[in-house]
Design an enzyme around this catalytic site. Structure first.
Site, PDB file in Angstrom:
ATOM      1  CE1 TYR A 143      -3.067   3.405   0.797  1.00 15.95           C
ATOM      2  CE2 TYR A 143      -3.535   1.850   2.487  1.00 15.95           C
ATOM      3  CZ  TYR A 143      -3.859   3.022   1.353  1.00 15.95           C
ATOM      4  OH  TYR A 143      -4.849   3.713   1.976  1.00 15.95           O
ATOM      5  CE  LYS A 171      -6.135   1.882  -1.127  1.00 10.67           C
ATOM      6  NZ  LYS A 171      -6.603   1.970   0.112  1.00 10.67           N
TER       7      LYS A 171
END
Length: 306
Positions: A143, A171
């Site tokens: 992320y 992400k």
């Protein structure tokens, strides 16, 4: 519906409901029954998975028992028919690995992991962090959220992280849509997943293979429709749906995104409820703007149905 093994599709970063309870932290206890119902609702509405214990799920405001039980609730409720990607964010590698081990034990399909929180890690420390989490054996979605962590996982750094076994997705939440193609060039093995709702269409059109999303807590079926249109290359139809929603979606990239999304849930007749500290109620002027942006989106969607 078969969830994608590359952690793609529309995965909802699920908001967490609380009930008033004077004996609980900050006077709010986690409402696990209502959380289970919410997980069922977004999956019944077509979303491909749920992401418990993300930032939107207020993981940093939970105690250890609560945090694990939230993940267990998601797995028990929808794990047989949707992907469950558990957030294992932590200040240090050994703590993140601990949460990863518990997620694996509890039946998660994958892990979502920030670089070390609080501390601004260097590249070697970042690689060590993800190596420890990936060593647990579940697919890992790295992320990148430089806004909150002050650590930017650049495409060049992602190339190195992608060499770690079990790292399968990224992400991307920098807000820079150029990153999608750059990451695909640097690390073609990993799936690039749109992280910021207000650039999701742009990201999907550039080849993102998933959307780890906030506003499907409010508009799950419509978000899946947007994802499907974009992935099918139906640009005009996708734009017609996206443009009336994007003012609301912009709240996903603001500091008050948790309060705004919970408010949106209430506007569409769902339970949003309060947040635990440090998040407090929205100031009156900001609340009015959230309401205006959400009500505009709702009015558009209701008009389409009529």
């Amino acid at each position: 519906m078969t969830p994608s093994k590359d952690l793609g599709g529309v995965v909802v970063a699920t908001a967490l409901p609380y009930a008033e309870d004077a004996s609980a932290p900050a006077g709010l206890r986690v409402d696990y029954d209502r959380y289970a119902e919410h997980c069922r609702w977004v999956v019944d509405s077509g979303c491909h998975g749920v992401g418990p214990n993300g930032s939107l799920g207020e993981y940093s405001s939970l105690n250890q028992e609560e945090r694990r039980k939230v993940a267990q609730t998601a797995v028990a409720t929808v794990g047989d028919r949707a992907t469950v990607i558990v957030g294992v964010h932590a200040p240090c590698a050994h703590e993140a690995r601990h949460w990863a081990e518990l997620a694996a034990e509890d039946g998660a399909d994958g892990l979502l992991c920030l670089p070390p929180t609080i501390y601004r890690a260097n590249e070697g420390e970042i690689l060590h962090h993800f190596e420890q989490v990936a060593a647990v054996g579940l697919p890992v979605m790295v992320y990148n959220n430089p806004i909150d962590t002050k650590v930017d996982l650049t495409p060049e750094l992602i190339r190195e992280i992608a060499e770690i076994d079990n790292v399968s997705a990224i992400k991307e939440f920098s807000g820079d849509v150029r990153r999608v193609l750059e990451i695909r060039e640097q690390a073609p093995r990993v799936n690039v997943v749109a992280g910021a709702d207000d650039v999701v269409l742009e990201s999907l059109l550039m080849g993102a293979g998933g959307w780890f999303a906030g506003f499907p807590n409010v508009f799950p079926a419509e978000s899946v429709r947007l994802y499907e249109l974009a992935r099918a290359g139906k640009v005009e139809e996708a734009r017609a749906l996206y443009e009336p929603l994007v003012a609301a979606f912009r709240w996903d990239s603001r500091t008050e995104f948790v309060q705004a999304i919970k408010r949106g849930m209430e506007i569409v007749g769902r339970f949003g409820g309060p947040c635990r500290p440090p998040r407090g109620p929205l100031p009156e002027e900001m609340l009015a703007q959230v309401d205006a942006d959400l009500e505009r989106a709702v009015k558009y969607l209701q008009g389409k149905e009529n």
